[in-house]
Design a protein around this motif. Structure first.
Motif, PDB file in Angstrom:
ATOM      1  N   UNK A 199     -16.982   5.736  19.095  1.00 20.71           N
ATOM      2  CA  UNK A 199     -16.630   4.605  19.954  1.00 20.71           C
ATOM      3  C   UNK A 199     -16.493   5.011  21.421  1.00 20.71           C
ATOM      4  N   UNK A 200     -16.541   6.314  21.716  1.00 19.77           N
ATOM      5  CA  UNK A 200     -16.345   6.783  23.090  1.00 19.77           C
ATOM      6  C   UNK A 200     -17.540   6.531  24.009  1.00 19.77           C
ATOM      7  N   UNK A 201     -18.784   6.839  23.593  1.00 24.59           N
ATOM      8  CA  UNK A 201     -19.922   6.642  24.506  1.00 24.59           C
ATOM      9  C   UNK A 201     -20.086   5.173  24.892  1.00 24.59           C
ATOM     10  N   UNK A 202     -20.438   4.956  26.160  1.00 26.22           N
ATOM     11  CA  UNK A 202     -20.625   3.587  26.640  1.00 26.22           C
ATOM     12  C   UNK A 202     -22.034   3.077  26.409  1.00 26.22           C
ATOM     13  N   UNK A 203     -22.954   3.975  26.050  1.00 29.51           N
ATOM     14  CA  UNK A 203     -24.323   3.562  25.793  1.00 29.51           C
ATOM     15  C   UNK A 203     -24.989   4.565  24.865  1.00 29.51           C
ATOM     16  N   UNK A 204     -26.133   4.173  24.298  1.00 28.67           N
ATOM     17  CA  UNK A 204     -26.867   5.084  23.417  1.00 28.67           C
ATOM     18  C   UNK A 204     -27.374   6.290  24.192  1.00 28.67           C
ATOM     19  N   UNK A 205     -27.761   6.083  25.453  1.00 25.74           N
ATOM     20  CA  UNK A 205     -28.296   7.169  26.265  1.00 25.74           C
ATOM     21  C   UNK A 205     -27.252   8.233  26.574  1.00 25.74           C
ATOM     22  N   UNK A 206     -25.996   7.823  26.692  1.00 28.42           N
ATOM     23  CA  UNK A 206     -24.942   8.776  27.054  1.00 28.42           C
ATOM     24  C   UNK A 206     -24.278   9.431  25.854  1.00 28.42           C
ATOM     25  N   UNK A 207     -24.621   8.983  24.643  1.00 28.45           N
ATOM     26  CA  UNK A 207     -23.917   9.450  23.445  1.00 28.45           C
ATOM     27  C   UNK A 207     -23.985  10.961  23.275  1.00 28.45           C
ATOM     28  N   UNK A 208     -25.193  11.530  23.397  1.00 30.88           N
ATOM     29  CA  UNK A 208     -25.344  12.972  23.194  1.00 30.88           C
ATOM     30  C   UNK A 208     -24.515  13.770  24.189  1.00 30.88           C
ATOM     31  N   UNK A 209     -24.532  13.360  25.459  1.00 29.31           N
ATOM     32  CA  UNK A 209     -23.789  14.088  26.483  1.00 29.31           C
ATOM     33  C   UNK A 209     -22.281  13.968  26.277  1.00 29.31           C
ATOM     34  N   UNK A 210     -21.826  12.758  25.985  1.00 29.15           N
ATOM     35  CA  UNK A 210     -20.384  12.520  25.839  1.00 29.15           C
ATOM     36  C   UNK A 210     -19.800  13.295  24.662  1.00 29.15           C
ATOM     37  N   UNK A 211     -20.547  13.413  23.582  1.00 26.50           N
ATOM     38  CA  UNK A 211     -20.047  14.081  22.381  1.00 26.50           C
ATOM     39  C   UNK A 211     -20.302  15.587  22.426  1.00 26.50           C
ATOM     40  N   UNK A 212     -21.466  15.997  22.910  1.00 23.24           N
ATOM     41  CA  UNK A 212     -21.853  17.406  22.841  1.00 23.24           C
ATOM     42  C   UNK A 212     -21.029  18.284  23.764  1.00 23.24           C
ATOM     43  N   UNK A 213     -20.761  17.839  24.988  1.00 26.81           N
ATOM     44  CA  UNK A 213     -20.035  18.674  25.950  1.00 26.81           C
ATOM     45  C   UNK A 213     -18.679  19.139  25.427  1.00 26.81           C
ATOM     46  N   UNK A 214     -17.790  18.235  24.989  1.00 26.46           N
ATOM     47  CA  UNK A 214     -16.499  18.725  24.483  1.00 26.46           C
ATOM     48  C   UNK A 214     -16.630  19.589  23.237  1.00 26.46           C
ATOM     49  N   UNK A 215     -17.655  19.315  22.407  1.00 26.35           N
ATOM     50  CA  UNK A 215     -17.824  20.124  21.199  1.00 26.35           C
ATOM     51  C   UNK A 215     -18.261  21.543  21.545  1.00 26.35           C
ATOM     52  N   UNK A 216     -19.137  21.688  22.530  1.00 27.51           N
ATOM     53  CA  UNK A 216     -19.559  23.024  22.971  1.00 27.51           C
ATOM     54  C   UNK A 216     -18.375  23.787  23.543  1.00 27.51           C
ATOM     55  N   UNK A 217     -17.571  23.119  24.374  1.00 28.90           N
ATOM     56  CA  UNK A 217     -16.377  23.760  24.940  1.00 28.90           C
ATOM     57  C   UNK A 217     -15.450  24.216  23.825  1.00 28.90           C
ATOM     58  N   UNK A 218     -15.262  23.352  22.833  1.00 30.46           N
ATOM     59  CA  UNK A 218     -14.372  23.681  21.722  1.00 30.46           C
ATOM     60  C   UNK A 218     -14.865  24.908  20.957  1.00 30.46           C
ATOM     61  N   UNK A 219     -16.170  25.061  20.814  1.00 31.68           N
ATOM     62  CA  UNK A 219     -16.703  26.233  20.128  1.00 31.68           C
ATOM     63  C   UNK A 219     -16.368  27.517  20.887  1.00 31.68           C
TER      64      UNK A 219
END
Length: 260
Positions: free
Chosen positions: A158-178
């Motif tokens: 529910x966080x991304x505001x659009x389909x285009x931004x979904x990968x960026x919004x989700x991937x960045x924090x997950x990479x940092x967490x790794x």
């Protein structure tokens, strides 16, 4: 029956996207080969090889990737493209949609883990559990890791505001967490405040649980508490499973923001 049909549909969609299939299954294997080539040898003061350490870590990152990351992105895209809105208007029980997603994640994760273990065992001498207790630990860490990751992925969709931004919004924090969860960099190299941040989230504990399975007593000295703290691992992952379910119930949307 409807749930199994939905799971089969999700798997069919996944395996039809050949580039996604290749990336999902090959990425952790490529990282394992690279890290093993760059950081060869054993860890100081132990008989644990760098390859064994990274194998356990990458299994952890892999199951959170196929559950949290992939679910969050795919559901966000489906919502923004109107797929969820159409599904909500069909006779299919809404629970079947989520159960089908989770079952497909279980199958994909099982294949990914099997491939990574095969490479780690045959090329890097990773030792599989020698007794039932080890396999039981592996099983509950895997199940709780996938459950918490899947529920958090559904909530995060529910966080991304659009389909285009979904990968960026989700991937960045997950990479940092790794990077802060002991996947790529040992905890001994991280400042305490980053370790404290990582300890709030599931990935650090999934990785710790898998290290107990695949490295065992030989790697206890590498842990911050000089123990694998399996009771704490179960408690944190269980709490995130319950918390993830609560977040899903509070935040999940069938319609995109533009639909109101």
């Amino acid at each position: 029956m409807i749930t199994l049909s939905r799971a089969a549909f999700e798997l069919k969609i996944f395996f039809r996207a050949r580039d996604q299939v290749v990336f999902t299954f090959s990425f952790p294997i490529v990282l394992l080969v690279l890290f093993s080539a760059i950081f060869a040898g054993t860890l100081e003061g132990t008989a644990v090889t760098v390859s064994q350490l990274y194998a356990a870590a990458l299994i952890s990152a892999g199951i959170l990737s196929v559950s949290f990351q992939n679910l969050a992105i795919s559901i966000a895209v489906e919502r923004e493209e109107g797929g969820l809105k159409r599904l909500a208007g069909t006779p299919m029980p809404k629970s079947a949609y989520f159960a089908g997603k989770v079952l497909s994640v279980l199958v994909i994760a099982a294949i990914e883990v099997a491939l990574l273990l095969a490479v780690a065992v045959f090329l890097y001498d990773l030792e599989l559990p020698a007794d039932l207790a080890g396999w039981l630990t592996f099983s509950w860490v895997l199940v709780l890791g996938l459950a918490s990751g899947s529920l958090l992925g559904i909530a995060a969709s529910s966080l991304p505001s659009s389909a285009k931004s979904a990968a960026a919004v989700i991937t960045l924090p997950f990479v940092v967490l790794q990077f802060i969860s002991g996947i790529y960099i040992p905890f001994t190299e991280l400042p305490p405040w980053l370790i404290n941040v990582a300890s709030v989230f599931p990935l650090r504990w999934v990785a710790q649980g898998f290290r107990s399975v695949f490295i065992g007593d030989g790697g206890v000295a590498l842990e911050m508490a000089r123990s694998y703290e399996l009771g704490k691992v179960a408690l944190v992952l269980g709490a995130w499973t319950v918390g993830g379910l609560a977040l899903c119930l509070m935040t999940f949307r069938w319609k995109s923001r533009r639909d109101g």
